[in-house]
Design a protein around this motif. Structure first.
Motif, mmCIF file in Angstrom:
data_model
loop_
_atom_site.group_PDB
_atom_site.id
_atom_site.type_symbol
_atom_site.label_atom_id
_atom_site.label_comp_id
_atom_site.label_asym_id
_atom_site.label_seq_id
_atom_site.Cartn_x
_atom_site.Cartn_y
_atom_site.Cartn_z
ATOM 1 N N SER A 1 0.838 -1.204 0.000
ATOM 2 C CA SER A 1 0.000 0.000 0.000
ATOM 3 C C SER A 1 0.867 1.246 0.000
ATOM 4 O O SER A 1 0.482 2.277 -0.550
ATOM 5 N N ASN A 2 2.076 1.168 0.598
ATOM 6 C CA ASN A 2 2.991 2.312 0.546
ATOM 7 C C ASN A 2 3.427 2.592 -0.877
ATOM 8 O O ASN A 2 3.521 3.744 -1.296
ATOM 9 N N SER B 1 0.552 4.201 -2.766
ATOM 10 C CA SER B 1 0.214 5.576 -2.389
ATOM 11 C C SER B 1 1.233 6.575 -2.931
ATOM 12 O O SER B 1 0.913 7.743 -3.115
ATOM 13 N N ASP C 1 -0.069 8.384 -5.868
ATOM 14 C CA ASP C 1 -1.253 9.246 -5.727
ATOM 15 C C ASP C 1 -0.963 10.692 -6.111
ATOM 16 O O ASP C 1 -1.840 11.399 -6.592
#
Lengths: 287, 301
Positions: free
Chosen positions: B2-3, B6, B9
């Motif tokens: 998930s890091n 992100s 993003d």
């Protein structure tokens, strides 16, 4: 049914002071040991073929990046006219450089269709890439294109036009008359002497292919046997004796046309050929 | 993981200082599927005296490819003029999840209702909606306006009034295309039978499924509009024989208590094949922006 967890990220990025738009597909399985990205030049292949390809390849461990050039799709800027002798070489090099910085891949493969294939091919002398997929692209220069189209016009049609009332206008319109006569004599010459013209391949193509051969760049060429440029491409590949080079793969959809991907059959062909080639070329190999 | 995700993003939005707008691309959910969308937001914020957000409804199948660029240009010009805009792709279309058989008239209505709700949840200050639909997107917009009372305005660019006729037009286009390629002639009735018997038909590289055909064959928007009483703009975009049905649609929209402005443009558009460069129309953009200003910012008393 098991729901696939997708990892798709919209990406705005700046190239030559304009914002381009792309979508990044991150593998939803373990990525390949050698991080590999496929750059699809131009998002909008018919019926979401590009998107389906990206999702399939990302499920196999590839990163995929699909983007729009200036003035196309969701990118900003004014669209440039696509002229086959002026591909968007520098713009694509900038995009490849951006992707290389973004992902730091070990391998970068570029996919282009039609004009975008010419652009993809054009970066070969200037940019280190690890694979090329070129779909149904023009291979001759504009003058040769006119000659090839002339071959498709029957001599009878020219004669027929001379019988129609418009000849009276043509006799007084010097340009129209000159064009008709050139066309007519060109066809007559071809038929009488049965001469095979030199191919008049676009001037950069021999250099680009020589680099593909020298560097053993894995290259997939996709055409339909009914595509306009296929016979010319075939002739050129035979001239360079392409079967000697294991890195050049020509896949032809017999009896079909890939240009425009105007039917599901051609889309399925392209999809399966690309997935098979990517899998066999980059998974578990040293390429 | 998930890091890693992100960190991408930060690329999902852009600011255009020249055009005074911000774009934000993302995925949102409807019925468990991810739908793709982009907000186009004025940098200076929306006007205080009007709080209308604009949701754009896409055309169907190959027409969405043809119209994509003009949609983007419309959205950017509206945002430049301080209207917040939301463009999105239905399930089974564009960058959204789903497959072609997911695309029905009902699914498009459902996705649009979800998009309206999402837009209003995400952007402060919006209390009414303008639906801007191109082609079948216009048909969807009309239906949604009857279901969602927050829809106060409609802009319909060459909407499909009689959906059965539209699908027959698609079949006809396939027949003509096959003829142009020198292939064996096939009748519309044969194509129709193939669609019904096989459940789907390849039309110029797009799969048209029986579900959307049978779902819509009895829909005539002129007869079914009953609930919308807001302001609307009807744009006849191309050289087509739709004047009579558009006149009827206009009369129906006015009968229900609303107003309906009508503009005819004669743009050269190939609905089924994209061109290069992609189709766009300064005249259409100007017309839409002007109408929004007149009817939303400075409405006649």
């Amino acid at each position: 049914m098991h729901k696939i967890i997708r990892q798709e990220k919209p990406v705005y990025f700046s190239v030559r002071n304009k914002d381009l738009f792309g979508v990044l597909y991150i593998p939803n399985v373990s990525p390949l040991p050698k991080k590999t990205v496929l750059i699809q030049v131009c998002r909008d292949l018919r019926n979401r073929v590009g998107l389906k390809l990206a999702r399939e390849l990302s499920s196999l461990g590839f990163y995929v990046f699909r983007f729009d050039f200036f003035g196309r799709g969701d990118s900003s800027g004014i669209p440039r006219i696509c002229h086959i002798e002026q591909p968007f070489t520098h713009e694509l090099i900038d995009v490849v450089n951006f992707v290389n910085v973004l992902l730091q891949p070990k391998r970068t493969i570029v996919l282009g269709n039609c004009f975008d294939a010419i652009t993809s091919l054009s970066i070969v002398p200037f940019c280190k890439i690890h694979g090329l997929i070129l779909m149904t692209f023009p291979i001759v220069n504009s003058n040769e294109l006119i000659k090839q189209k002339a071959k498709q016009i029957s001599f009878g049609l020219i004669i027929d036009n001379f019988r129609k009332y418009r000849i009276k206008k043509e006799l007084f319109d010097v340009n129209l008359l000159r064009k008709s006569l050139n066309l007519g004599f060109g066809i007559l010459k071809k038929k009488l002497i049965n001469a095979e013209s030199d191919l008049n391949i676009m001037s950069d193509i021999p250099n680009q292919f020589s680099i593909i051969i020298k560097d053993r760049l894995p290259t997939l060429l996709l055409f339909g046997s009914k595509d306009f440029y296929y016979p010319i491409l075939r002739q050129y590949l035979e001239q360079i004796n392409y079967t000697k080079y294991k890195n050049i793969n020509l896949c032809v959809m017999e009896g079909g046309e890939l240009y425009g991907l105007n039917n599901i059959q051609s889309q399925d062909f392209v999809f399966s050929m690309i997935v098979d080639w990517m899998t066999s070329t980059y998974i578990g190999t040293d390429n | 993981m998930s890091n890693i995700l992100s960190e991408f993003d930060k690329y999902a939005s852009r600011i255009d200082h020249g055009q005074k707008l911000q774009e934000r691309a993302f995925f949102f959910q409807n019925k468990g599927e991810n739908l793709f969308g982009i907000f186009y937001l004025p940098l200076e914020g929306i006007f205080e005296k009007h709080k209308t957000g604009i949701v754009m409804c896409q055309p169907f199948a190959m027409e969405s490819m043809v119209m994509q660029r003009v949609e983007v240009d419309i959205a950017r010009n509206l945002a430049k003029n301080r209207f917040p805009v939301f463009r999105f792709h239905y399930r089974g279309c564009g960058e959204s999840e789903g497959v072609s058989r997911d695309v029905t008239f009902s699914s498009q209505i459902s996705d649009t209702l979800c998009a309206i709700k999402y837009f209003m949840d995400q952007i402060d200050g919006i209390d009414s909606i303008l639906l801007l639909g191109l082609r079948m997107g216009g048909s969807v917009a009309i239906k949604v306006s009857e279901l969602e009372p927050l829809v106060k305005y409609l802009i319909l660019c060459e909407p499909v009034v009689k959906l059965k006729n539209y699908f027959y037009e698609l079949l006809r286009s396939k027949k003509i295309f096959l003829l142009s390629k020198g292939e064996k002639s096939v009748s519309i009735e044969q194509l129709h039978s193939e669609l019904i018997n096989n459940g789907k038909l390849d039309v110029l590289g797009y799969l048209v499924h029986k579900e959307i055909f049978t779902e819509t064959e009895s829909i005539d928007l002129c007869e079914s509009i009953k609930g919308f009483s807001g302001n609307s703009l009807l744009v006849e975009l191309s050289f087509s024989n739709v004047k009579i049905s558009f006149q009827s649609l206009r009369e129906q929209l006015m009968k229900t208590g609303g107003t309906c402005d009508y503009i005819a443009m004669k743009e050269h558009i190939h609905w089924f094949f994209s061109q290069s460069p992609e189709f766009t129309s300064k005249r259409l953009i100007h017309t839409i922006v002007s109408w929004c200003k007149e009817n939303i910012l400075y409405p006649a008393k």
